[in-house]
Design a protein around this motif. Sequence first.
Motif, mmCIF file in Angstrom:
data_model
loop_
_atom_site.group_PDB
_atom_site.id
_atom_site.type_symbol
_atom_site.label_atom_id
_atom_site.label_comp_id
_atom_site.label_asym_id
_atom_site.label_seq_id
_atom_site.Cartn_x
_atom_site.Cartn_y
_atom_site.Cartn_z
ATOM 1 N N PRO A 11 -8.672 7.437 16.582
ATOM 2 C CA PRO A 11 -7.345 7.327 15.980
ATOM 3 C C PRO A 11 -7.292 7.925 14.576
ATOM 4 O O PRO A 11 -8.257 7.848 13.811
ATOM 5 N N ASP A 12 -6.135 8.511 14.252
ATOM 6 C CA ASP A 12 -5.873 9.142 12.950
ATOM 7 C C ASP A 12 -6.751 10.364 12.701
ATOM 8 O O ASP A 12 -6.995 10.747 11.547
ATOM 9 N N GLY A 13 -7.252 10.974 13.773
ATOM 10 C CA GLY A 13 -8.005 12.224 13.629
ATOM 11 C C GLY A 13 -9.421 12.072 13.124
ATOM 12 O O GLY A 13 -10.069 13.068 12.780
ATOM 13 N N VAL A 14 -9.951 10.851 13.055
ATOM 14 C CA VAL A 14 -11.331 10.635 12.610
ATOM 15 C C VAL A 14 -12.286 11.165 13.680
ATOM 16 O O VAL A 14 -12.148 10.856 14.864
ATOM 17 N N ILE A 38 -10.698 6.731 4.486
ATOM 18 C CA ILE A 38 -10.344 5.766 5.526
ATOM 19 C C ILE A 38 -9.399 4.723 4.945
ATOM 20 O O ILE A 38 -9.736 4.006 4.009
ATOM 21 N N SER A 39 -8.212 4.641 5.509
ATOM 22 C CA SER A 39 -7.183 3.727 5.022
ATOM 23 C C SER A 39 -7.366 2.335 5.623
ATOM 24 O O SER A 39 -7.802 2.196 6.766
ATOM 25 N N PRO A 40 -6.998 1.284 4.868
ATOM 26 C CA PRO A 40 -6.990 -0.070 5.447
ATOM 27 C C PRO A 40 -6.039 -0.201 6.627
ATOM 28 O O PRO A 40 -6.093 -1.201 7.346
ATOM 29 N N GLU A 41 -5.172 0.803 6.832
ATOM 30 C CA GLU A 41 -4.249 0.780 7.967
ATOM 31 C C GLU A 41 -4.865 1.385 9.234
ATOM 32 O O GLU A 41 -4.248 1.367 10.297
ATOM 33 N N TRP A 42 -6.076 1.924 9.132
ATOM 34 C CA TRP A 42 -6.745 2.512 10.288
ATOM 35 C C TRP A 42 -7.046 1.417 11.309
ATOM 36 O O TRP A 42 -7.570 0.350 10.945
ATOM 37 N N PRO A 43 -6.735 1.626 12.603
ATOM 38 C CA PRO A 43 -6.959 0.561 13.592
ATOM 39 C C PRO A 43 -8.395 0.058 13.686
ATOM 40 O O PRO A 43 -8.621 -1.072 14.118
ATOM 41 N N LEU A 44 -9.364 0.888 13.290
ATOM 42 C CA LEU A 44 -10.769 0.468 13.366
ATOM 43 C C LEU A 44 -11.310 0.011 12.015
ATOM 44 O O LEU A 44 -12.525 -0.169 11.859
ATOM 45 N N GLU A 93 1.216 -1.473 10.167
ATOM 46 C CA GLU A 93 1.681 -2.795 9.719
ATOM 47 C C GLU A 93 0.941 -3.904 10.458
ATOM 48 O O GLU A 93 0.551 -4.921 9.854
ATOM 49 N N GLU A 94 0.719 -3.713 11.756
ATOM 50 C CA GLU A 94 -0.011 -4.717 12.534
ATOM 51 C C GLU A 94 -1.453 -4.829 12.064
ATOM 52 O O GLU A 94 -2.013 -5.936 11.999
ATOM 53 N N VAL A 95 -2.060 -3.702 11.731
ATOM 54 C CA VAL A 95 -3.456 -3.714 11.270
ATOM 55 C C VAL A 95 -3.603 -4.503 9.984
ATOM 56 O O VAL A 95 -4.469 -5.382 9.867
ATOM 57 N N ALA A 127 -5.190 -9.569 7.056
ATOM 58 C CA ALA A 127 -4.911 -10.663 6.119
ATOM 59 C C ALA A 127 -4.995 -12.016 6.824
ATOM 60 O O ALA A 127 -5.579 -12.975 6.289
ATOM 61 N N ARG A 128 -4.443 -12.110 8.023
ATOM 62 C CA ARG A 128 -4.461 -13.375 8.760
ATOM 63 C C ARG A 128 -5.886 -13.753 9.163
ATOM 64 O O ARG A 128 -6.273 -14.929 9.124
#
Length: 414
Positions: A35-38, A74-80, A185-187, A192-193
């Motif tokens: 995901p995200d081209g990584v 690598i963004s904190p929004e990355w699914p992995l 947003e879900e990531v 956080a949860r």
Amino acid sequence: MGDQSRLVIDPTGSDIHGEADRIREKGPVTRVELPDGVEAWAVSSTELLKRLLTDPRVSKDPRRHWPVWINGEISPEWPLFTWVAVQNMFTAYGGEHKRLRTLVSKAFTARRSAAMQPRIEEITKGLLDRIAEALRKGEPIDLREEFCYPLPIQVISELFGLPEEKGSELRAVVDGVFHTSATPEEVTDNYARLYAAMGELVILKRELPADDLTSGLIAARDDEGDTRLSEQELLDTLVLMISAGHETTVNLIDNAIHALLTHPEQLAHVREGRAKWDDVIEETLRVQAPVASLPLRYAVEDLELSELGGPDGVVIGKGEAILAAYAAAGRDPGKYGEDASRFDVTRLDKEHLAFGYGVHHCLGAPLGRMEARIALPALFERFPGLALAVPQEELRPVDSFISNGHRALPVRLS
């Protein structure tokens, strides 16, 4: 050498084994796009993967050995993100891994796991009693929801001393960790949860310690001097053990039930004494790895794969990421022959990498096997007429290229 153009991994995991076939077709190792081209190298050869998993030139620490992470790409929004960001034995290398695994092993002992057997049997019986009521009414039920999921989550909750009322929140955030097509947003919301839940558990167990794994890990955090867990390592170790500790077992039980219901001749081998339940478990782990692909590892230096028995002319460059393609390796014809994709409980060679290999071999593997060893015979002895309630092609996989299981497993009595 194979085609080294990049294969784009489907983040929804809609066709785990079709994708595994495409990975193998490109050779024992091939470039893939996450995901995200990584970018990463997917390794599907069983023997090559074993060598890489035990090679000291392969690391799991992105903070030391993955330039993409070090450079802040690598963004904190990355699914992995959670799979890479955690600071625990899962992402540790060398001496750091030995330190963390030693500390965790003091809490998560073989004795503690073995002591759970009577309780696992009790939980299993209770679940089957509840299932019997629904089946007697002639109603189809979702076995993943009513059996495969609640057994491991109850076991892991009791092992870690999780309050019963936190069960639904735990399930939601763990599902989120494996949801590899989640939105940004879900990531971030799930991250956080997840840490809020772990933080609350640590606060509770510091105030009211008990004979559970969380209290044991807190002791390893607070009492071990220079080698002790940091507060972040404590939280991240809880994330690892609670998440991986039940998701893999859910999928193991789910996939084993599905395999036996769709291969009645294999179930007959067990019932007529030609195979054992351990054979079912190991063959399920091989042909339906609960974790299809596991991120990530990193080359500490250039790796010439021909030196490891891999293809000539292929080099995994220093700092490049490696994806362990367990679903593909479990069906490697080079290891298991031309019928590698066939579920066969009488197969002689059922060796697999489903729980990892080498120093990162899963600590919870004996517990997961024990849960399956109790659950499967109990289910099929109690309900010998069990059958799928829908055509097999209507079953849908979980939304993940990491987790390999079904969204639902509806069954009825035939």
